[in-house]
Design a protein around this motif. Structure first.
Motif, short mmCIF file in Angstrom:
data_model
loop_
_atom_site.label_atom_id
_atom_site.label_comp_id
_atom_site.label_asym_id
_atom_site.label_seq_id
_atom_site.Cartn_x
_atom_site.Cartn_y
_atom_site.Cartn_z
N MET A 42 0.84 -1.19 0.00
CA MET A 42 0.00 0.00 0.00
C MET A 42 0.88 1.24 0.00
N ARG A 89 1.61 5.10 1.57
CA ARG A 89 1.39 5.95 2.73
C ARG A 89 2.34 7.13 2.67
N ARG A 148 -7.94 -3.90 11.38
CA ARG A 148 -7.39 -3.26 10.18
C ARG A 148 -8.51 -2.51 9.49
N VAL A 149 -8.22 -1.24 9.18
CA VAL A 149 -9.27 -0.35 8.67
C VAL A 149 -8.86 0.19 7.30
N SER A 150 -9.77 0.09 6.35
CA SER A 150 -9.60 0.75 5.06
C SER A 150 -9.94 2.22 5.24
N VAL A 151 -8.95 3.09 5.10
CA VAL A 151 -9.12 4.50 5.43
C VAL A 151 -9.93 5.21 4.34
N ARG A 152 -10.93 5.96 4.76
CA ARG A 152 -11.72 6.77 3.84
C ARG A 152 -11.43 8.26 4.00
N GLY A 156 -12.90 5.17 8.60
CA GLY A 156 -12.94 4.22 7.51
C GLY A 156 -13.80 3.01 7.82
N GLU A 211 -11.75 -3.82 7.88
CA GLU A 211 -11.44 -4.89 6.93
C GLU A 211 -11.19 -6.23 7.61
N GLU A 251 -3.56 4.14 2.83
CA GLU A 251 -4.77 3.50 2.32
C GLU A 251 -5.41 2.57 3.35
N THR A 252 -4.59 1.99 4.21
CA THR A 252 -5.05 1.07 5.24
C THR A 252 -4.26 1.31 6.51
#
Length: 322
Positions: free
Chosen positions: A1, A3, A31-35, A69, A72, A101-102
């Protein structure tokens, strides 16, 4: 990913988009998919090396703390969150890495995002609202009729402090810049002063609490503005102030880390509209380097938080071409 990260401490020129692989999800992690990710002064202070005694010497280091986010993955011991939950939270400052992104974060540092808030609004909450909560609710302890003076009453922390204090019946006076007077009045600040009007601050009697969000108010002057049982609350530690905070009952230091346990309560208040985040700029993640640099150098003058928005998979290729 991809960053935002840096290989050594220094100014904005040290930042770059880098590749990074997250470790496996630990038992107590999500684990979070960032928005969306909000920019805080803490982010560039860490990169500058202001807290390198705590963050260590291992590089590269990621930037960014506050995010919102979609979950995941969850660790084996996480029972109150599941894949697909919309959340917001903050990364431990010793790790950082929310401008990505994550993100991998301890489950205790996230809360469910109020459905009434956008991802950008939710990402603007954690550090600023947690700091304001600790300063106002935990330290100043407002109740109906409490008189509080807030230096920097229209900044990110100051605005949340005003909202929290008013929700408990307090009367607010404060100092802010000329361009912020109208918005400070709109959120309920009763008497508004310019930063240079220090002799006028105490004209209307003593305060039950003085909250300095900027670190520009002389401690002695702040203490002189208080009634005999009042407290001066500061969020700008120096070695001398840390020692004073340990020795004085009237001078209190407040840190965002003290407020992580209040994230669910902050979410509830934001969902009800008691806490209202203000977005000053929402820009794509691809513009992260310039957005962070502008916030750091003061080039961006619009009020409210600068927020980085993540649009998903197609973004990585665009970043890679830079």
């Amino acid at each position: 990913m991809k960053r935002v990260q840096y290989d050594r401490h220094g100014g904005p020129e040290k930042m770059y988009f880098g590749d990074f692989d997250l470790p496996p999800v630990g038992d107590g992690e999500v684990r979070v998919s960032v928005r969306a990710a909000a920019v805080n002064p803490l982010d560039w202070k860490l990169r500058q090396g202001a807290m390198k005694l705590f963050t260590g010497r291992r590089f590269p280091k990621g930037m960014g703390t506050d995010f919102a986010g979609i979950v995941e993955a969850v660790g084996g011991k996480v029972t109150d969150l599941k894949v697909g939950d919309e959340v917001f939270g903050t990364v431990d400052f010793r790790k950082s890495g929310a401008f990505a992104e994550t993100v991998l974060v301890d489950a205790g540092q996230v809360a469910r995002k109020p459905s009434q808030l956008s991802f950008a609004e939710a990402a603007s909450l954690p550090i600023a609202a947690m700091t304001a909560w600790v300063a106002i609710i935990d330290k100043a302890r407002p109740r109906s009729g409490t008189r509080i003076f807030i230096n920097g009453c229209n900044g990110a922390v100051g605005a949340f402090a005003v909202q929290l204090a008013i929700s408990h019946g307090a009367h607010i006076s404060g100092a802010c810049g000329p361009a912020s007077r109208a918005s400070a009045a709109a959120v309920g600040v009763g008497r508004i002063f310019g930063y240079a009007d220090r002799q006028a601050y105490a004209q209307y009697g003593k305060y039950d609490a003085v909250f300095d969000t900027l670190g520009t108010l002389d401690i002695g002057h702040g203490l002189s503005m208080l009634n005999p049982k009042g407290v001066f609350v500061d969020i700008n530690p120096t070695p001398g102030r840390l020692i004073r905070g340990m020795l004085s009952r009237r001078y209190k230091l407040a840190f965002a880390t003290m407020g992580i346990k209040h994230l669910p309560a902050i979410a509830e208040l934001a969902g009800r509209g008691t806490l209202r985040p203000t977005i000053g700029l929402e820009a794509p993640f691809t513009d992260a380097l310039s957005v962070i640099a502008d916030a750091e150098t003061g080039s961006r003058s619009s009020p409210g938080k600068a927020v980085l928005a993540f649009e998903g998979a197609g973004q990585a290729a665009s970043i890679a071409r830079r």
